[in-house]
Enzyme design. Structure first.
Site, PDB file in Angstrom:
ATOM      1  N   ILE A 198       0.817  -1.213   0.000  1.00  0.00           N
ATOM      2  CA  ILE A 198       0.000   0.000   0.000  1.00  0.00           C
ATOM      3  C   ILE A 198       0.850   1.261   0.000  1.00  0.00           C
ATOM      4  O   ILE A 198       0.391   2.307  -0.438  1.00  0.00           O
ATOM      5  CB  ILE A 198      -1.035   0.024   1.168  1.00  0.00           C
ATOM      6  CG1 ILE A 198      -0.378  -0.226   2.510  1.00  0.00           C
ATOM      7  CG2 ILE A 198      -2.134  -0.973   0.926  1.00  0.00           C
ATOM      8  CD1 ILE A 198      -1.359  -0.193   3.671  1.00  0.00           C
ATOM      9  N   SER A 207      -2.757  -1.017  12.661  1.00  0.00           N
ATOM     10  CA  SER A 207      -3.514  -2.175  12.206  1.00  0.00           C
ATOM     11  C   SER A 207      -4.608  -2.502  13.214  1.00  0.00           C
ATOM     12  O   SER A 207      -4.503  -2.164  14.389  1.00  0.00           O
ATOM     13  CB  SER A 207      -2.594  -3.375  12.078  1.00  0.00           C
ATOM     14  OG  SER A 207      -3.346  -4.541  11.910  1.00  0.00           O
ATOM     15  N   TYR A 252       3.536  -8.423  16.872  1.00  0.00           N
ATOM     16  CA  TYR A 252       3.085  -7.502  15.810  1.00  0.00           C
ATOM     17  C   TYR A 252       1.965  -6.605  16.352  1.00  0.00           C
ATOM     18  O   TYR A 252       1.992  -5.385  16.194  1.00  0.00           O
ATOM     19  CB  TYR A 252       2.608  -8.317  14.610  1.00  0.00           C
ATOM     20  CG  TYR A 252       2.047  -7.495  13.464  1.00  0.00           C
ATOM     21  CD1 TYR A 252       2.883  -6.795  12.596  1.00  0.00           C
ATOM     22  CD2 TYR A 252       0.670  -7.434  13.237  1.00  0.00           C
ATOM     23  CE1 TYR A 252       2.370  -6.058  11.538  1.00  0.00           C
ATOM     24  CE2 TYR A 252       0.142  -6.699  12.180  1.00  0.00           C
ATOM     25  CZ  TYR A 252       1.000  -6.008  11.333  1.00  0.00           C
ATOM     26  OH  TYR A 252       0.478  -5.279  10.293  1.00  0.00           O
ATOM     27  N   LYS A 260       1.876  -2.544  16.898  1.00  0.00           N
ATOM     28  CA  LYS A 260       0.870  -1.703  16.264  1.00  0.00           C
ATOM     29  C   LYS A 260       0.092  -0.887  17.304  1.00  0.00           C
ATOM     30  O   LYS A 260      -0.402   0.198  17.011  1.00  0.00           O
ATOM     31  CB  LYS A 260      -0.072  -2.561  15.411  1.00  0.00           C
ATOM     32  CG  LYS A 260       0.620  -3.099  14.156  1.00  0.00           C
ATOM     33  CD  LYS A 260       1.035  -1.945  13.261  1.00  0.00           C
ATOM     34  CE  LYS A 260       1.805  -2.351  12.047  1.00  0.00           C
ATOM     35  NZ  LYS A 260       2.217  -1.193  11.228  1.00  0.00           N
TER      36      LYS A 260
HETATM   37  N1  LIG Z   1      -1.560  -5.936   4.414  1.00  0.00           N
HETATM   38  C1  LIG Z   1      -2.457  -5.861   5.383  1.00  0.00           C
HETATM   39  O1  LIG Z   1      -3.461  -6.557   5.379  1.00  0.00           O
HETATM   40  C2  LIG Z   1      -2.244  -4.913   6.519  1.00  0.00           C
HETATM   41  C3  LIG Z   1      -3.194  -4.878   7.534  1.00  0.00           C
HETATM   42  C4  LIG Z   1      -3.009  -3.979   8.596  1.00  0.00           C
HETATM   43  C5  LIG Z   1      -1.893  -3.154   8.605  1.00  0.00           C
HETATM   44  N2  LIG Z   1      -0.964  -3.221   7.627  1.00  0.00           N
HETATM   45  C6  LIG Z   1       0.190  -2.325   7.710  1.00  0.00           C
HETATM   46  O2  LIG Z   1       0.322  -1.584   6.513  1.00  0.00           O
HETATM   47  C7  LIG Z   1       1.681  -1.190   6.329  1.00  0.00           C
HETATM   48  C8  LIG Z   1       2.111  -1.513   4.918  1.00  0.00           C
HETATM   49  O3  LIG Z   1       2.079  -2.906   4.768  1.00  0.00           O
HETATM   50  P1  LIG Z   1       1.914  -3.693   3.423  1.00  0.00           P
HETATM   51  O4  LIG Z   1       0.790  -4.612   3.656  1.00  0.00           O
HETATM   52  O5  LIG Z   1       1.900  -2.767   2.282  1.00  0.00           O
HETATM   53  O6  LIG Z   1       3.264  -4.573   3.521  1.00  0.00           O
HETATM   54  P2  LIG Z   1       4.428  -4.929   2.526  1.00  0.00           P
HETATM   55  O7  LIG Z   1       3.896  -5.144   1.149  1.00  0.00           O
HETATM   56  O8  LIG Z   1       5.185  -6.019   3.197  1.00  0.00           O
HETATM   57  O9  LIG Z   1       5.291  -3.597   2.554  1.00  0.00           O
HETATM   58  C9  LIG Z   1       5.993  -3.219   3.697  1.00  0.00           C
HETATM   59  C10 LIG Z   1       7.012  -2.175   3.332  1.00  0.00           C
HETATM   60  O10 LIG Z   1       7.792  -1.866   4.497  1.00  0.00           O
HETATM   61  C11 LIG Z   1       9.150  -1.920   4.150  1.00  0.00           C
HETATM   62  N3  LIG Z   1      10.048  -2.211   5.250  1.00  0.00           N
HETATM   63  C12 LIG Z   1      10.129  -3.337   5.990  1.00  0.00           C
HETATM   64  N4  LIG Z   1      11.142  -3.248   6.859  1.00  0.00           N
HETATM   65  C13 LIG Z   1      11.723  -2.044   6.672  1.00  0.00           C
HETATM   66  C14 LIG Z   1      12.827  -1.373   7.246  1.00  0.00           C
HETATM   67  N5  LIG Z   1      13.568  -1.946   8.194  1.00  0.00           N
HETATM   68  N6  LIG Z   1      13.123  -0.153   6.806  1.00  0.00           N
HETATM   69  C15 LIG Z   1      12.405   0.439   5.840  1.00  0.00           C
HETATM   70  N7  LIG Z   1      11.362  -0.135   5.245  1.00  0.00           N
HETATM   71  C16 LIG Z   1      11.031  -1.368   5.649  1.00  0.00           C
HETATM   72  C17 LIG Z   1       9.228  -2.999   3.096  1.00  0.00           C
HETATM   73  O11 LIG Z   1      10.450  -2.928   2.396  1.00  0.00           O
HETATM   74  P3  LIG Z   1      11.074  -4.244   1.668  1.00  0.00           P
HETATM   75  O12 LIG Z   1      10.385  -4.360   0.354  1.00  0.00           O
HETATM   76  O13 LIG Z   1      12.516  -3.886   1.534  1.00  0.00           O
HETATM   77  O14 LIG Z   1      10.826  -5.407   2.555  1.00  0.00           O
HETATM   78  C18 LIG Z   1       8.009  -2.646   2.272  1.00  0.00           C
HETATM   79  O15 LIG Z   1       8.282  -1.575   1.413  1.00  0.00           O
HETATM   80  C19 LIG Z   1       2.475  -1.915   7.409  1.00  0.00           C
HETATM   81  O16 LIG Z   1       2.743  -1.000   8.453  1.00  0.00           O
HETATM   82  C20 LIG Z   1       1.535  -3.004   7.862  1.00  0.00           C
HETATM   83  O17 LIG Z   1       1.782  -3.379   9.177  1.00  0.00           O
HETATM   84  C21 LIG Z   1      -1.121  -4.077   6.576  1.00  0.00           C
END
Ligand SMILES: NC(=O)c1ccc[n+]([C@@H]2O[C@H](COP(=O)([O-])OP(=O)(O)OC[C@H]3O[C@@H](n4cnc5c(N)ncnc54)[C@H](OP(=O)(O)O)[C@@H]3O)[C@@H](O)[C@H]2O)c1
Ligand SMILES: *[C@@H]1O[C@H](CO)[C@@H](O)[C@H](O)[C@H]1NC(C)=O
Ligand SMILES: *[C@@H]1O[C@H](CO)[C@@H](O)[C@H](O)[C@H]1NC(C)=O
Ligand SMILES: *[C@@H]1O[C@H](CO)[C@@H](O)[C@H](O)[C@H]1NC(C)=O
Ligand SMILES: *[C@@H]1O[C@H](CO)[C@@H](O)[C@H](O)[C@H]1NC(C)=O
Length: 316
Positions: free
Chosen positions: A47, A169, A201, A205
């Site tokens: 996202i 989250s 996690y 959050k």
């Molecule tokens: N997906 C869901 O259903 C969901 C639900 C609730 C909340 N969220 C939250 O939404 C946010 C975005 O998640 P997403 O679902 O889009 O996940 P995602 O596709 O795994 O993307 C996560 C991003 O965070 C980056 N990241 C991880 N570790 C890092 C670090 N040490 N330094 C800098 N960047 C780092 C990743 O980089 P790399 O590509 O290098 O790993 C990636 O760009 C997160 O905070 C997640 O907890 C997601």
């Protein structure tokens, strides 16, 4: 005949359920962002990437703060192409290293005159430790963003009205903060099992929600407002580090119940852009709507304590 009708009925109800309950509301703001600068952490995928594309389309100068140079630069090309903007810049940031956070902030503050919106989006769901020895999810999801936000706060204040948005989250509902464990082990809790991973996690959050609450208090009288949110359940790479068998089981269910990344960035956009929500600073959003949080996330002691402990950890 009856079976067919029944089946059709179930499909229609499921479809309506999916449209209204799963997909949820859209950000309706038409705000343009020419002359404004935005940082989105973790914007090379998921996202974060769709958020960055939307903001670039609105004319913002978008800083992609990502840990991998290779992945970040690949996303940079894609985001430029999709948005038709070349006001998009990659800057390296590893939230799992306090040194990297400091050097990112220094580079940013030297090279960019403005900061209007900071989106703390990056997050991990896996076991490990950061470079500084903190439990990984606490370190990346909370502490790295804590330091980043603090280092950029002056610039945000100078550019007000400005905003900070924290992607938390729904999992925060199950979180709990054990200050003793944090103090002695640099971890929200110990344990390396699968369920403990989800528990940590959730705790990390909850930290985001507590911080938004404390930050809003500290920002009273400035033109900076802040929000935390649940983006929905979205098909991204967030589960990439869990058991492939569990992933396989989840896939058919998830393709029905889960939003894609365009749908998944709507609440982030709402918090970043919607006019007239400033009086809701410090609050938690879901489905583009402000939501109540448990008393635990609102009581004054925990947010303050977490803030002070985080300052100590970051040597601020
Ligand atoms: N997906 C869901 O259903 C969901 C639900 C609730 C909340 N969220 C939250 O939404 C946010 C975005 O998640 P997403 O679902 O889009 O996940 P995602 O596709 O795994 O993307 C996560 C991003 O965070 C980056 N990241 C991880 N570790 C890092 C670090 N040490 N330094 C800098 N960047 C780092 C990743 O980089 P790399 O590509 O290098 O790993 C990636 O760009 C997160 O905070 C997640 O907890 C997601
Ligand atoms: C999102 O909000 C819309 C409109 O207010 C509502 O119809 C829908 O049920 C909500 N969805 C969720 C998941 O809360
Ligand atoms: C976001 O979360 C981080 C870490 O929990 C915190 O330091 C920061 O103050 C929060 N910002 C907002 C706007 O909630
Ligand atoms: C906040 O912004 C308003 C309007 O832009 C301005 O008049 C006011 O002085 C600002 N307040 C602070 C504390 O910067
Ligand atoms: C998500 O789905 C919507 C509606 O089906 C579509 O318009 C949009 O392009 C999709 N986004 C992505 C990133 O696949």
């Amino acid at each position: 005949m009856f079976t067919i009708l029944l089946f059709a009925g179930v499909v229609i109800v499921a479809y309506i359920f999916r449209c209204f309950v799963v997909i949820g509301k859209k950000c309706t703001s038409k705000v343009k962002l020419h002359g404004k600068t935005v940082i989105v952490t973790g914007s090379n995928t998921g996202i974060g990437k769709t958020t960055a594309i939307d903001l670039a389309k609105r004319g913002a100068r978008v800083i992609l703060a990502c840990r991998s140079k290779q992945r970040g630069e690949a996303a940079l090309q894609e985001i430029k192409r999709e948005s038709g903007s070349n006001q998009v810049v990659f800057m390296q940031l590893d939230l799992g290293s306090l040194k990297s956070v400091r050097s990112f902030a220094e580079t940013f503050l030297k090279s960019e005159p403005r900061l209007d919106i900071l989106i703390n989006n990056a997050g991990v769901l896996m076991h490990g430790r950061t470079e500084d020895g903190f439990e990984l999810m606490f370190g990346v999801n909370h502490l790295g963003h804590f330091l980043l936000t603090n280092l950029l706060l002056e610039r945000l204040k100078e550019c007000g009205p400005s905003r900070i948005v924290n992607v938390s989250s729904l999992a925060q509902n199950f979180g709990k903060i054990d200050f003793n464990c944090l103090n002695s082990h640099k971890a929200l809790r110990l344990g390396t099992s699968f369920t403990q991973m989800f528990q940590i996690y959730s705790d990390s959050k909850l930290c985001n929600v507590l911080f938004t609450y404390e930050l809003a208090k500290r920002l009273q009288g400035t033109n900076v407002t802040c929000y935390s949110l649940h983006p929905g359940s979205i098909k991204t790479e967030v589960l990439k580090d869990i058991n492939p068998f569990v992933q396989m089981l989840l896939t058919p269910i998830s393709s029905f119940f889960i939003k894609n990344t365009t749908q998944g960035c709507q609440t982030t956009l709402h918090c970043a852009l919607q006019k007239g929500i400033e009086h809701l600073s410090g609050r938690y959003f879901s489905n583009c709507t402000v939501k109540e949080v448990r008393a635990k996330a609102k009581d004054d002691a925990a947010p303050k304590k977490l803030w002070e402990m985080s300052e100590k950890f970051c040597q601020l």
